[in-house]
Write a protein that holds these residues in place. Structure first.
Motif, mmCIF file in Angstrom:
data_model
loop_
_atom_site.group_PDB
_atom_site.id
_atom_site.type_symbol
_atom_site.label_atom_id
_atom_site.label_comp_id
_atom_site.label_asym_id
_atom_site.label_seq_id
_atom_site.Cartn_x
_atom_site.Cartn_y
_atom_site.Cartn_z
ATOM 1 N N ALA A 1 0.832 -1.205 0.000
ATOM 2 C CA ALA A 1 0.000 0.000 0.000
ATOM 3 C C ALA A 1 0.866 1.254 0.000
ATOM 4 C CB ALA A 1 -0.932 -0.005 1.207
ATOM 5 N N ASP A 2 1.980 1.212 0.728
ATOM 6 C CA ASP A 2 2.890 2.354 0.745
ATOM 7 C C ASP A 2 3.497 2.582 -0.636
ATOM 8 O OD1 ASP A 2 4.581 4.367 2.274
ATOM 9 O OD2 ASP A 2 6.147 3.080 1.428
ATOM 10 N N ARG A 3 3.899 1.517 -1.304
ATOM 11 C CA ARG A 3 4.441 1.651 -2.662
ATOM 12 C C ARG A 3 3.393 2.198 -3.619
ATOM 13 N NH1 ARG A 3 6.703 -4.064 -4.160
ATOM 14 N NH2 ARG A 3 6.753 -3.077 -6.229
ATOM 15 N N ALA A 4 2.170 1.706 -3.487
ATOM 16 C CA ALA A 4 1.095 2.192 -4.355
ATOM 17 C C ALA A 4 0.834 3.674 -4.123
ATOM 18 C CB ALA A 4 -0.178 1.383 -4.108
ATOM 19 N N GLU A 5 0.874 4.087 -2.873
ATOM 20 C CA GLU A 5 0.643 5.500 -2.561
ATOM 21 C C GLU A 5 1.751 6.375 -3.131
ATOM 22 O OE1 GLU A 5 -0.056 8.394 1.338
ATOM 23 O OE2 GLU A 5 0.191 6.223 1.569
ATOM 24 N N ARG A 6 2.988 5.912 -3.051
ATOM 25 C CA ARG A 6 4.107 6.692 -3.579
ATOM 26 C C ARG A 6 4.030 6.814 -5.097
ATOM 27 N NH1 ARG A 6 9.143 3.655 -1.237
ATOM 28 N NH2 ARG A 6 10.247 5.107 -2.624
ATOM 29 N N ILE A 7 3.712 5.717 -5.765
ATOM 30 C CA ILE A 7 3.585 5.768 -7.225
ATOM 31 C C ILE A 7 2.418 6.667 -7.626
ATOM 32 C CG2 ILE A 7 3.087 4.408 -9.294
ATOM 33 C CD1 ILE A 7 4.489 2.044 -7.939
ATOM 34 N N GLY A 8 1.294 6.507 -6.944
ATOM 35 C CA GLY A 8 0.130 7.329 -7.260
ATOM 36 C C GLY A 8 0.380 8.804 -7.013
ATOM 37 N N HIS A 9 1.075 9.115 -5.911
ATOM 38 C CA HIS A 9 1.370 10.517 -5.612
ATOM 39 C C HIS A 9 2.306 11.112 -6.667
ATOM 40 C CE1 HIS A 9 2.048 14.136 -3.287
ATOM 41 N NE2 HIS A 9 3.349 13.940 -3.381
ATOM 42 N N ALA A 10 3.298 10.333 -7.108
ATOM 43 C CA ALA A 10 4.211 10.819 -8.144
ATOM 44 C C ALA A 10 3.455 11.084 -9.447
ATOM 45 C CB ALA A 10 5.332 9.808 -8.370
ATOM 46 N N ALA A 11 2.554 10.168 -9.802
ATOM 47 C CA ALA A 11 1.763 10.365 -11.023
ATOM 48 C C ALA A 11 0.851 11.583 -10.897
ATOM 49 C CB ALA A 11 0.940 9.112 -11.314
ATOM 50 N N ASP A 12 0.235 11.737 -9.739
ATOM 51 C CA ASP A 12 -0.633 12.900 -9.524
ATOM 52 C C ASP A 12 0.164 14.202 -9.613
ATOM 53 O OD1 ASP A 12 -2.741 11.187 -9.157
ATOM 54 O OD2 ASP A 12 -2.655 11.246 -6.967
ATOM 55 N N SER A 13 1.376 14.197 -9.079
ATOM 56 C CA SER A 13 2.210 15.404 -9.117
ATOM 57 C C SER A 13 2.531 15.800 -10.556
ATOM 58 C CB SER A 13 3.503 15.172 -8.333
ATOM 59 O OG SER A 13 3.231 14.940 -6.960
ATOM 60 N N LEU A 14 2.848 14.807 -11.390
ATOM 61 C CA LEU A 14 3.113 15.102 -12.801
ATOM 62 C C LEU A 14 1.871 15.677 -13.478
ATOM 63 C CD1 LEU A 14 5.218 12.035 -14.045
ATOM 64 C CD2 LEU A 14 5.994 14.397 -13.791
ATOM 65 N N ARG A 15 0.729 15.084 -13.200
ATOM 66 C CA ARG A 15 -0.513 15.546 -13.835
ATOM 67 C C ARG A 15 -0.868 16.956 -13.382
ATOM 68 N NH1 ARG A 15 -3.353 11.970 -12.022
ATOM 69 N NH2 ARG A 15 -4.600 12.996 -10.431
ATOM 70 N N TRP A 16 -0.772 17.208 -12.088
ATOM 71 C CA TRP A 16 -1.114 18.538 -11.577
ATOM 72 C C TRP A 16 -0.155 19.598 -12.111
ATOM 73 C CZ3 TRP A 16 -1.436 16.146 -6.036
ATOM 74 C CH2 TRP A 16 -2.637 15.427 -5.934
ATOM 75 N N ALA A 17 1.133 19.251 -12.198
ATOM 76 C CA ALA A 17 2.111 20.208 -12.723
ATOM 77 C C ALA A 17 1.816 20.533 -14.186
ATOM 78 C CB ALA A 17 3.523 19.649 -12.572
ATOM 79 N N ALA A 18 1.464 19.509 -14.968
ATOM 80 C CA ALA A 18 1.133 19.735 -16.379
ATOM 81 C C ALA A 18 -0.116 20.600 -16.511
ATOM 82 C CB ALA A 18 0.937 18.397 -17.089
ATOM 83 N N GLN A 19 -1.103 20.356 -15.660
ATOM 84 C CA GLN A 19 -2.325 21.161 -15.705
ATOM 85 C C GLN A 19 -2.047 22.608 -15.301
ATOM 86 O OE1 GLN A 19 -4.734 18.791 -13.086
ATOM 87 N NE2 GLN A 19 -5.610 17.570 -14.742
ATOM 88 N N ASP A 20 -1.217 22.806 -14.265
ATOM 89 C CA ASP A 20 -0.862 24.166 -13.852
ATOM 90 C C ASP A 20 -0.088 24.885 -14.952
ATOM 91 O OD1 ASP A 20 -2.081 23.720 -11.446
ATOM 92 O OD2 ASP A 20 -0.234 23.269 -10.354
ATOM 93 N N ARG A 21 0.790 24.148 -15.623
ATOM 94 C CA ARG A 21 1.573 24.750 -16.705
ATOM 95 C C ARG A 21 0.657 25.187 -17.851
ATOM 96 N NH1 ARG A 21 6.796 24.735 -18.641
ATOM 97 N NH2 ARG A 21 7.028 24.752 -20.901
ATOM 98 N N ALA A 22 -0.287 24.332 -18.212
ATOM 99 C CA ALA A 22 -1.216 24.677 -19.291
ATOM 100 C C ALA A 22 -2.074 25.876 -18.906
ATOM 101 C CB ALA A 22 -2.097 23.472 -19.614
#
Length: 205
Positions: A135-156
């Motif tokens: 569960a900890d690994r899943a949370e870390r991967i999910g958080h990293a993916a969310d960070s990329l998505r949010w950064a791309a949305q903020d950039r756009a």
């Protein structure tokens, strides 16, 4: 007569050859289309099955299904955002490569979760022991993916705001230029002609 027969045989052979070629080409096109759509259909079926298990299997098995579903949803959403933006923003290409590396990590983790999910009732204790780490690994991967998505949305969003600001400035400049116009030659000479005519009338008097 023989020439007519030969021509007829050649025509039949050509028609048959064209028909075979068209049939083979159509078959290959159908196979390619099926090969492209099959993984998508299989993935959707797996997602639906996971959703069902999160609702019908309480406890640890349901928790495992929820982890797998959340991980897939996060990475799929991130990939869609990055792919949509990378076509117009080259800076997102590197972010897309990072997303692909995260997906590899997620595939490995999903495989481990799937194996644990299939454990018989006698292996439930092992499942409970391994679940916090996974569960900890899943949370870390999910958080990293969310960070990329949010950064791309903020950039756009920031890019759109900059473009709107520049566009507004240009519109204001153009509007100001339209409000200040020089008189045309005809308009500029009209007062002069009136003054000349007035002087001429005074001289006559």
């Amino acid at each position: 007569m023989e020439q007519v027969l030969i021509a007829l045989l050649v025509f039949v052979a050509v028609v048959f050859g064209v028909g075979v070629y068209a049939a083979v080409k159509a078959k290959r096109a159908l196979e390619q289309r099926f090969a492209q759509r099959a993984p998508i259909a299989r993935r959707r079926a797996e997602d639906l099955a996971l959703r069902a298990r999160t609702l019908t299997r309480p406890g640890t098995p349901g928790r495992v299904a929820q982890l797998r579903l959340d991980l897939r949803t996060s990475l799929d959403s991130t990939r869609r955002v990055l792919e949509a933006g990378a076509s117009t923003d080259p800076q997102l290409t590197e972010a897309l490569q990072l997303c692909e590396r995260l997906e590899k990590q997620a595939v490995e983790l999903d495989g481990e979760l799937r194996m644990l999910e299939q454990e018989p009732s006698t292996g439930r204790e092992r499942l409970k022991t391994k679940l916090p780490e996974l569960a900890d690994r899943a949370e870390r991967i999910g958080h990293a993916a969310d960070s990329l998505r949010w950064a791309a949305q903020d950039r756009a969003r920031h890019t759109s705001e900059d473009e709107l600001t520049e566009l507004s400035r240009e519109v204001e400049m153009e509007a100001g230029a339209l409000r200040h116009w020089a008189p045309s030659p005809v308009e500029g000479n009209a007062p002069r002609r009136e003054a000349t005519a007035k002087k001429r009338d005074e001289l006559k008097d």
